[in-house]
Write an enzyme that holds these catalytic residues in place. Structure first.
Site, PDB file in Angstrom:
ATOM      1  N   LYS A  87      11.451  -1.822   6.932  1.00 57.99           N
ATOM      2  CA  LYS A  87      12.436  -1.795   8.016  1.00 57.99           C
ATOM      3  C   LYS A  87      12.689  -0.391   8.564  1.00 57.99           C
ATOM      4  O   LYS A  87      13.192  -0.245   9.678  1.00 57.99           O
ATOM      5  CB  LYS A  87      13.777  -2.341   7.511  1.00 57.99           C
ATOM      6  CG  LYS A  87      13.781  -3.828   7.241  1.00 57.99           C
ATOM      7  CD  LYS A  87      15.158  -4.340   6.849  1.00 57.99           C
ATOM      8  CE  LYS A  87      15.493  -4.058   5.418  1.00 57.99           C
ATOM      9  NZ  LYS A  87      14.723  -4.828   4.423  1.00 57.99           N
ATOM     10  N   GLU A 123      21.677  -6.233  -5.555  1.00 55.75           N
ATOM     11  CA  GLU A 123      21.364  -5.056  -6.357  1.00 55.75           C
ATOM     12  C   GLU A 123      22.575  -4.690  -7.218  1.00 55.75           C
ATOM     13  O   GLU A 123      23.696  -5.124  -6.955  1.00 55.75           O
ATOM     14  CB  GLU A 123      21.082  -3.862  -5.418  1.00 55.75           C
ATOM     15  CG  GLU A 123      20.082  -4.112  -4.336  1.00 55.75           C
ATOM     16  CD  GLU A 123      18.646  -4.002  -4.825  1.00 55.75           C
ATOM     17  OE1 GLU A 123      18.406  -3.274  -5.797  1.00 55.75           O
ATOM     18  OE2 GLU A 123      17.778  -4.673  -4.235  1.00 55.75           O
ATOM     19  N   THR A 151       5.585  -0.684   1.754  1.00 55.64           N
ATOM     20  CA  THR A 151       6.340   0.156   0.819  1.00 55.64           C
ATOM     21  C   THR A 151       7.835  -0.154   0.927  1.00 55.64           C
ATOM     22  O   THR A 151       8.259  -0.939   1.771  1.00 55.64           O
ATOM     23  CB  THR A 151       6.100   1.650   1.128  1.00 55.64           C
ATOM     24  OG1 THR A 151       6.461   1.888   2.490  1.00 55.64           O
ATOM     25  CG2 THR A 151       4.636   2.018   0.937  1.00 55.64           C
ATOM     26  N   LYS A 157      18.429  -4.625  10.453  1.00 59.80           N
ATOM     27  CA  LYS A 157      17.653  -5.729  11.016  1.00 59.80           C
ATOM     28  C   LYS A 157      18.087  -6.075  12.447  1.00 59.80           C
ATOM     29  O   LYS A 157      17.243  -6.398  13.292  1.00 59.80           O
ATOM     30  CB  LYS A 157      17.781  -6.956  10.111  1.00 59.80           C
ATOM     31  CG  LYS A 157      17.072  -6.776   8.764  1.00 59.80           C
ATOM     32  CD  LYS A 157      17.405  -7.941   7.833  1.00 59.80           C
ATOM     33  CE  LYS A 157      16.723  -7.809   6.485  1.00 59.80           C
ATOM     34  NZ  LYS A 157      17.311  -8.746   5.487  1.00 59.80           N
ATOM     35  N   ASP A 165      22.253  -3.549   5.546  1.00 60.04           N
ATOM     36  CA  ASP A 165      20.952  -4.212   5.688  1.00 60.04           C
ATOM     37  C   ASP A 165      20.904  -5.013   6.992  1.00 60.04           C
ATOM     38  O   ASP A 165      19.920  -4.981   7.731  1.00 60.04           O
ATOM     39  CB  ASP A 165      20.713  -5.140   4.477  1.00 60.04           C
ATOM     40  CG  ASP A 165      19.436  -5.951   4.612  1.00 60.04           C
ATOM     41  OD1 ASP A 165      18.345  -5.363   4.529  1.00 60.04           O
ATOM     42  OD2 ASP A 165      19.531  -7.178   4.813  1.00 60.04           O
TER      43      ASP A 165
END
Lengths: 343, 343
Positions: free
Chosen positions: B129, B213, B100, B228, B224
């Site tokens: 994530k 985006e 998802t 990570k 982001d």
């Protein structure tokens, strides 16, 4: 999996000694982290004697004594004088860690050692390119029949993950080719030539630094790369390559004019070894190749090694790492020992 | 290990659909190669309905019907209308493959799905994530208590092996730091700036190509990359990082003058995320960094991603691969499913 894992080490050069030191230094951490209680029970070195203690060698003491005398048999306890073959077949070792010098023509005596160990139901991890290049499929079959593993991570890229990376980290991918820079000596010479140093000078410098042998043929004519690409082709692509199947061109024909011409096109000449599928058959070649600077392999300099794996799921994946050295190679053997312990 | 492996798939966007297609296309090969008889028994998509058949879905038919109608419930057999949570807890799935969309603030609803699955004794593989960044240690503990695995290869580098590479291929190495280029959008923008295109133009181009985006904040401000590097720090180095612990600088302050000044020094500016040990504690930061061209990371261009792992056995090892795309990410999930099957 909490019981002891008994290991016998055959070969006590830079790699073998480094493995003994690593097990000495990391024993408690390996036990805590992986539940691996690694016990070195026997060691034999070609000109350094041999030593066996079924209860495990005291590595602290053994290495201290060895550093003083240069002979394993100066260790005050244990059984001395066993041959490598006796250590493989007659001791309580469960895993044979094999770190002798590669004989790429016959694979011997290592090939016989590996066969004997697998037949006796002992796992084998080896850094020796001979058996892996000459008889991988046969040995893998023998291992399977005896319910043990034959693992060879450290035969290529000196411990930088290449084989376990391709077969385990990339599980689920269909791999269509593996190519790379798998000989550090030629990579060093080509990089020096790009800096303006002619081939003969670069070779002499590589010899002075210990990267190249007095007889550099195995490196500069591509034979070392041939052995390694055979291993990668057979293990990663499931091939059945013989050395006579591998097209081979070394770097002795590369001139300064070639290097300059490549540079003018924003390219770099690298000795590339490649294994690939053609008409359903695995083929391989070793040849100087002009790579665009945008290729990750073009930027692998010094004595670094690298492979690029082509897969159906991810396109290109590249691993870059050290391509020489006892410590890295010993860690390749250790990663195979841990993998055996885990499964 | 010859029995069937029942898988439920939660999330049917690009990654989920790609996983279903991959299992359809590779089913027989996976069985032959790994002994894995993968059966997808249930799928749910946020706006695409859900479908469950305890005997396994006919993926050929399901995907054909879905491509026509856009709804999973057009499949003529099976049970329809189950919620994702019901599929996780009430079906005969042994592995939950979770694909998802990431909610990096709360991790929900995925975090609840993962907890429910692990508590029910089901393995979880996820590309999301959120749970991995926010609650890795807690979820790993829950998995251990329930005798199952929680695997997250595809949460970073979109399926290019990073986590399994560090924890399995590099087993036996003590890893002291992990750093890399783990956001493709900012890497693309910085490379365009180096070609002479100002930041604003490069961002618009990245948006036009679908790399960025409409609201680019998550990428260009480094969020982001923070998520990570938290995952890598916690999984690979055994840390316990919260997002507030991570020093963060994005790329919005980088000017053409900076890029030119770096170039004049034969360097390249990259957004580098790094997790490292300091005084026995795992720390992390994300910041634009001037790298010499000799650094393998300096040559990672386009939308490629890469990590460099520092180890005590091999010094630096670098993996470079694709950092985006449904097919790669789906293969990351598949590699985790195969790893569960093997152990």
């Amino acid at each position: 999996m909490r019981e002891m894992t008994n290991i016998a080490l055959i070969g006590f050069g830079a790699v073998g000694k480094s493995l003994a030191e690593t097990i000495r230094d990391k024993h408690d951490w390996l036990k805590e982290r992986y539940g691996l209680d690694a016990k070195l029970v026997a060691i034999s070195g070609r000109s350094k004697g041999s030593i066996y203690d079924s209860e495990g060698l005291d590595l602290e003491e053994l290495l201290e004594v060895f550093n003083e005398t240069g002979n394993l048999e100066s260790y005050p306890k244990g059984i001395k004088g066993l041959s490598s073959m006796e250590i493989i077949t007659e001791t309580n070792a469960q895993i044979i860690a094999e770190a002798t010098i590669t004989n790429i023509k016959t694979g011997e005596p290592t090939l016989s050692y590996v066969k004997a160990a697998l037949s006796k139901g002992k796992h084998v991890v080896t850094s020796n390119k001979g058996p892996a290049a000459l008889a991988y499929n046969e040995l893998q079959k023998l291992a399977l029949e005896n319910g043990v593993q034959f693992r060879i991570e450290s035969t290529v890229l000196s411990g930088t993950p290449a084989i376990n990376f391709s077969t385990e980290s990339l599980a689920g991918h269909k791999i269509t080719s593996v190519k790379g820079i798998i000989n550090g000596t030629t990579n060093y010479i080509l990089a020096e030539m790009e800096q303006g140093r002619p081939y003969e000078d670069a070779l002499v410098e590589a010899q002075r630094l210990g990267y190249a042998e007095a007889d550099p043929t195995a490196d500069v004519d591509g034979w070392d790369a041939v052995a390694k690409i055979m291993i990668l082709g057979n293990v990663v692509l499931g091939g059945d390559l013989r050395s006579s199947d591998v097209e081979r061109t070394g770097i002795t024909g590369i001139t300064m004019e070639d290097v300059e011409a490549a540079k003018a096109e924003e390219k770099r000449i690298k000795l590339i070894a490649e294994a690939y599928m053609e008409d359903g058959v695995v083929k391989a070649k070793v040849a100087p190749t002009w790579l665009p600077l945008s290729d990750p392999l073009a930027n692998v300099n010094g004595t670094l090694n690298a492979i690029t794996v082509m897969t159906d799921g991810l396109e290109e994946v590249t691993v870059i790492g050290g391509g020489a050295g006892g410590l890295g190679t010993a860690h390749g053997l250790l990663s195979d020992i841990i993998a055996i312990h885990r499964h």
